[in-house]
Design a protein around this motif. Structure first.
Motif, short mmCIF file in Angstrom:
data_model
loop_
_atom_site.label_atom_id
_atom_site.label_comp_id
_atom_site.label_asym_id
_atom_site.label_seq_id
_atom_site.Cartn_x
_atom_site.Cartn_y
_atom_site.Cartn_z
N GLN A 18 30.80 15.16 31.20
CA GLN A 18 30.09 16.23 30.50
C GLN A 18 29.12 16.98 31.41
O GLN A 18 28.39 17.86 30.95
CB GLN A 18 29.33 15.65 29.30
N GLY A 19 29.11 16.61 32.68
CA GLY A 19 28.19 17.27 33.61
C GLY A 19 26.77 16.78 33.50
O GLY A 19 25.83 17.48 33.91
N ILE A 20 26.55 15.57 32.95
CA ILE A 20 25.21 15.01 32.79
C ILE A 20 24.96 14.01 33.91
O ILE A 20 25.74 13.09 34.14
CB ILE A 20 25.07 14.29 31.43
N THR A 21 23.84 14.17 34.61
CA THR A 21 23.42 13.21 35.63
C THR A 21 22.38 12.28 35.03
O THR A 21 21.34 12.75 34.54
CB THR A 21 22.82 13.93 36.86
N GLN A 22 22.66 10.99 35.06
CA GLN A 22 21.70 10.01 34.55
C GLN A 22 20.75 9.59 35.66
O GLN A 22 21.17 9.27 36.77
CB GLN A 22 22.43 8.78 34.00
N HIS A 23 19.46 9.57 35.35
CA HIS A 23 18.44 9.12 36.29
C HIS A 23 17.82 7.86 35.70
O HIS A 23 17.17 7.91 34.65
CB HIS A 23 17.39 10.20 36.50
N PHE A 24 18.00 6.73 36.37
CA PHE A 24 17.56 5.43 35.85
C PHE A 24 16.21 5.06 36.44
O PHE A 24 16.01 5.10 37.66
CB PHE A 24 18.59 4.35 36.17
N ARG A 68 28.34 13.97 24.46
CA ARG A 68 29.10 15.21 24.40
C ARG A 68 28.33 16.29 23.62
O ARG A 68 28.24 17.44 24.05
CB ARG A 68 30.46 14.97 23.74
N ASN A 69 27.76 15.89 22.49
CA ASN A 69 27.04 16.86 21.66
C ASN A 69 25.84 17.44 22.38
O ASN A 69 25.58 18.64 22.34
CB ASN A 69 26.61 16.18 20.35
N LEU A 70 25.08 16.58 23.07
CA LEU A 70 23.89 17.05 23.78
C LEU A 70 24.25 17.99 24.93
O LEU A 70 23.53 18.95 25.20
CB LEU A 70 23.08 15.86 24.31
N ALA A 71 25.36 17.70 25.60
CA ALA A 71 25.78 18.57 26.71
C ALA A 71 26.23 19.93 26.19
O ALA A 71 25.84 20.97 26.73
CB ALA A 71 26.89 17.88 27.50
N GLU A 72 27.06 19.91 25.14
CA GLU A 72 27.63 21.16 24.64
C GLU A 72 26.64 21.98 23.83
O GLU A 72 26.61 23.21 23.95
CB GLU A 72 28.87 20.85 23.79
N GLU A 73 25.84 21.32 23.00
CA GLU A 73 24.97 22.04 22.07
C GLU A 73 23.58 22.36 22.62
O GLU A 73 22.97 23.34 22.22
CB GLU A 73 24.83 21.24 20.77
N ARG A 125 21.60 18.47 31.20
CA ARG A 125 22.18 18.23 32.52
C ARG A 125 21.53 17.04 33.22
O ARG A 125 22.19 16.32 33.96
CB ARG A 125 22.03 19.48 33.39
N GLU A 126 20.24 16.84 33.01
CA GLU A 126 19.53 15.73 33.67
C GLU A 126 18.94 14.84 32.56
O GLU A 126 18.13 15.31 31.76
CB GLU A 126 18.41 16.25 34.57
N LEU A 127 19.35 13.57 32.55
CA LEU A 127 18.90 12.65 31.49
C LEU A 127 18.18 11.46 32.12
O LEU A 127 18.74 10.74 32.93
CB LEU A 127 20.10 12.17 30.67
N LEU A 128 16.94 11.25 31.72
CA LEU A 128 16.14 10.15 32.24
C LEU A 128 16.19 8.97 31.27
O LEU A 128 15.81 9.11 30.09
CB LEU A 128 14.68 10.59 32.44
N VAL A 129 16.65 7.83 31.76
CA VAL A 129 16.81 6.64 30.92
C VAL A 129 16.37 5.41 31.71
O VAL A 129 16.15 5.48 32.93
CB VAL A 129 18.28 6.46 30.47
N ASP A 130 16.27 4.28 31.03
CA ASP A 130 15.95 3.04 31.74
C ASP A 130 17.23 2.27 32.05
O ASP A 130 18.34 2.72 31.74
CB ASP A 130 14.95 2.19 30.95
N GLY A 131 17.08 1.09 32.65
CA GLY A 131 18.23 0.32 33.10
C GLY A 131 19.12 -0.17 31.99
O GLY A 131 20.27 -0.57 32.24
N GLY A 132 18.62 -0.15 30.75
CA GLY A 132 19.44 -0.62 29.63
C GLY A 132 20.62 0.27 29.32
O GLY A 132 21.52 -0.12 28.58
#
Length: 589
Positions: A424-430, A395-400, A404-411
């Motif tokens: 929060q309007g964030i799309t996760q890219h795994f 929430r904090n990262l989206a608002e502050e 919008r686009e967050l790159l993460v691994d499968g964990g």
């Protein structure tokens, strides 16, 4: 929360009439202007809101506090330059780089190590009592300022986690029991230790701590039972005496007893015998001993005065154990690993054991930015799920920051957190997906066209005549027989033939994972995911190049060190950018 009275520091805003800076040549002054210490003063030191820390100090009349903006800045500089407290103390007095970073034009005033440790203690105590993390608030202000000042686009970020090894020695189970017992005995007055049952006082000796090195493997189980009995006896004996029960060493004693042992139900004693020869534990009947203790004076009796060997063996066979040791695989990962750091936890990953904490960090990765900005630092015990750590910051990262686009691994595949990110309007890219890929001959659930949980069209282009979505997360539907009979996809399709129709049913989660796998096979997505590759260098910058273990104990201390280090890294990146710009300007001129 202290004997000092709070006062804001404004002295750095007043230019000195006579200053060594005024004697510098133009070329040297130019170098100083483009030095990291000047950048630190302009972009870190002057942006610290000291009023946040006023509640840490006394309200009455007293000696003024050491300036908060100096103390916070020194924490950052300590990690930026890799200094010890002693080196930091000397740098504050003699190092003009540090003086310049704090807005000082001359050498002169002093500081001592105790001032630094007292400030950290105030921060930690305030957070423990209120749950308010003042240093993290400074980090958030710092992030907002940097993002605005350097026009950083934070809509695309990458995130990763890493283990932080605790600054503790890895103890075997028998050594852990001995260590907590030893610590508590050392906290007891010597006269009380001398009155304890025979055999117990020997563990006050440091030579008896590393039992795993001195005992044969077949001797360890019996020694652990003895230690468990000592611990149980001491807990019952002293739990009612506040003077000792409030000691940290007693809390560790109680915790080990709860985590490592279980209580066997008491049995009825058909022939109770009164005992007028008391010792300090007579009033503690709860945890019964596995063996009969004797007082130190009784233990010195000659062998001829004691019972014969047959009666001793018979008594041993009739003993009833009242304290048992849990099996190793039944002890939780949150159990005490070493009393030196009682918040560190255990984690096993890829056949390796870890003891300590986990850090979760995010940074911007848009190639058009002037530099990468660290946007999130979260520290918890190492048995915490990556998804839970992301949930703390989503929430904090989206608002502050506008993420919008967050790159993460499968964990980071975590159903609740993924929903939170979507909200929060964030799309996760795994970059990868946990679990086994479905067999190639089976149709993917991503093959149909979906609108959320509603199937718009099957792979053959037909819409189900009935669909349901349940609160449990299950999706079901029915297809007309006329569409499915003879369909080219029938053999590997996910539908099942019924008497009057074809049906399907599965969890919506399976559809989400299938769609994610489909995106991973898209070349454009693969190219976008390449932006995450640099996250490994971030973790090396923050932790691994300085050594395997943290220099601090306790979650708050490890977390505060990580926050200070992150602000230092951001300043170093910004300083590099400003220096580069200055060179370009000089070259153009």
């Amino acid at each position: 929360m202290g004997n000092n009275v709070f006062r804001e520091n404004t002295e750095h805003e007043q230019e000195m009439l006579f200053s060594p800076l005024k004697d510098l040549s133009g070329r040297v002054r130019k170098k100083l202007q483009n030095h990291w210490s000047t950048h630190f003063y302009e972009h870190v030191f002057t942006q610290i809101d000291e009023t946040k820390f006023g509640r840490l100090y006394h309200d009455g009349y007293s000696r003024p506090n050491k300036p908060v903006n100096e103390l916070v800045s020194l924490e950052i500089i300590k990690h930026l330059l890799g200094m010890s407290d002693k080196e930091l103390e000397h740098a504050y007095v003699f190092d003009f780089r540090v003086r310049n970073a704090l807005g000082k034009e001359t050498l002169g005033d002093n500081i001592c190590e105790k001032t630094l440790t007292n400030f950290r203690r105030r921060l930690m105590k305030y957070e423990e009592e209120t749950g308010q993390d003042l240093l993290h608030e400074v980090f958030e202000d710092h992030r907002t300022y940097f993002q605005r000042e350097f026009e950083i686009d934070a809509s695309t970020q990458r995130m990763d986690s890493t283990f932080i090894e605790a600054n503790i020695k890895q103890l075997s189970r028998v050594d852990l029991l001995a260590k907590v017992l030893h610590n508590f005995l050392c906290d007891l007055p010597e006269e009380i230790v001398q009155e304890l049952p025979a055999g117990m006082d020997e563990f006050a000796d440091t030579e008896n701590l590393e039992l795993s090195y001195h005992l044969e493997p077949d001797e360890i189980p019996a020694e652990m039972e003895t230690l468990a009995e000592h611990i149980a006896w001491l807990v019952e004996r002293f739990r009612g005496e506040a003077e000792y029960a409030e000691l940290e060493s007693f809390a560790h004693l109680q915790r080990v007893l709860d985590e490592q042992c279980y209580r066997i139900p008491e049995f009825e004693d058909d022939n109770p015998e009164p005992d007028d020869q008391g010792h300090p534990g007579d009033e503690s009947p709860g945890w019964q001993p596995l063996q009969t203790y004797t007082s130190p004076s009784e233990s010195t009796a000659t062998a001829g005065d004691g019972p014969d060997s047959e009666s001793v063996d018979r008594d041993a066979e009739e003993k009833h154990d009242h304290v048992g040791l849990e099996e190793s695989d039944e002890i939780g990962s949150e159990s005490l690993q070493n009393p030196h750091d009682d918040e560190a936890t255990y984690r096993s990953k890829n056949a390796e054991d870890y003891f300590g904490y986990k850090s979760n960090i995010a940074e911007t990765c848009n190639g058009e930015n002037p530099f990468r900005l660290i946007t999130a630092v979260r520290v918890d015990t190492n048995n915490t799920d990556d998804g839970d750590l992301l949930g703390e910051d989503a929430r904090n990262l989206a608002e502050e920051t506008g993420l919008r686009e967050l790159l993460v691994d499968g964990g980071y595949t975590h159903k609740e957190v993924e929903k939170c990110c979507r909200d929060q309007g964030i799309t996760q890219h795994f970059t990868g997906i946990t679990g086994q890929r479905p067999a190639a001959e089976k149709m993917s659930l991503a093959a149909p066209e979906w609108d959320g949980t509603r199937m718009v069209a099957c792979p053959a282009g037909h819409e189900p005549f009935e669909q349901n979505h349940y609160e449990t997360g299950r999706i079901s539907g029915k297809m007309e027989k006329q569409f499915c009979d003879g369909c080219q996809h029938q053999e590997n399709c996910f539908v099942n033939e019924q008497q009057e129709h074809y049906s399907y049913g599965f969890r919506e989660r399976r559809v989400e994972v299938a769609q994610r796998r489909k995106r991973l096979d898209d070349p454009a997505e693969q190219e976008f995911l390449n932006l995450r590759a640099g996250v490994e260098s971030l973790m090396n910058e923050m932790y691994h190049k300085d050594g395997e273990k943290t220099k601090f104990t306790g979650k708050i201390k490890v977390k505060n060190a990580s926050i200070a280090k992150a602000m230092g890294r951001n300043l170093k990146r910004a300083s590099g950018f400003l220096e580069s710009e200055a060179k370009q300007e000089k070259s153009a001129g």
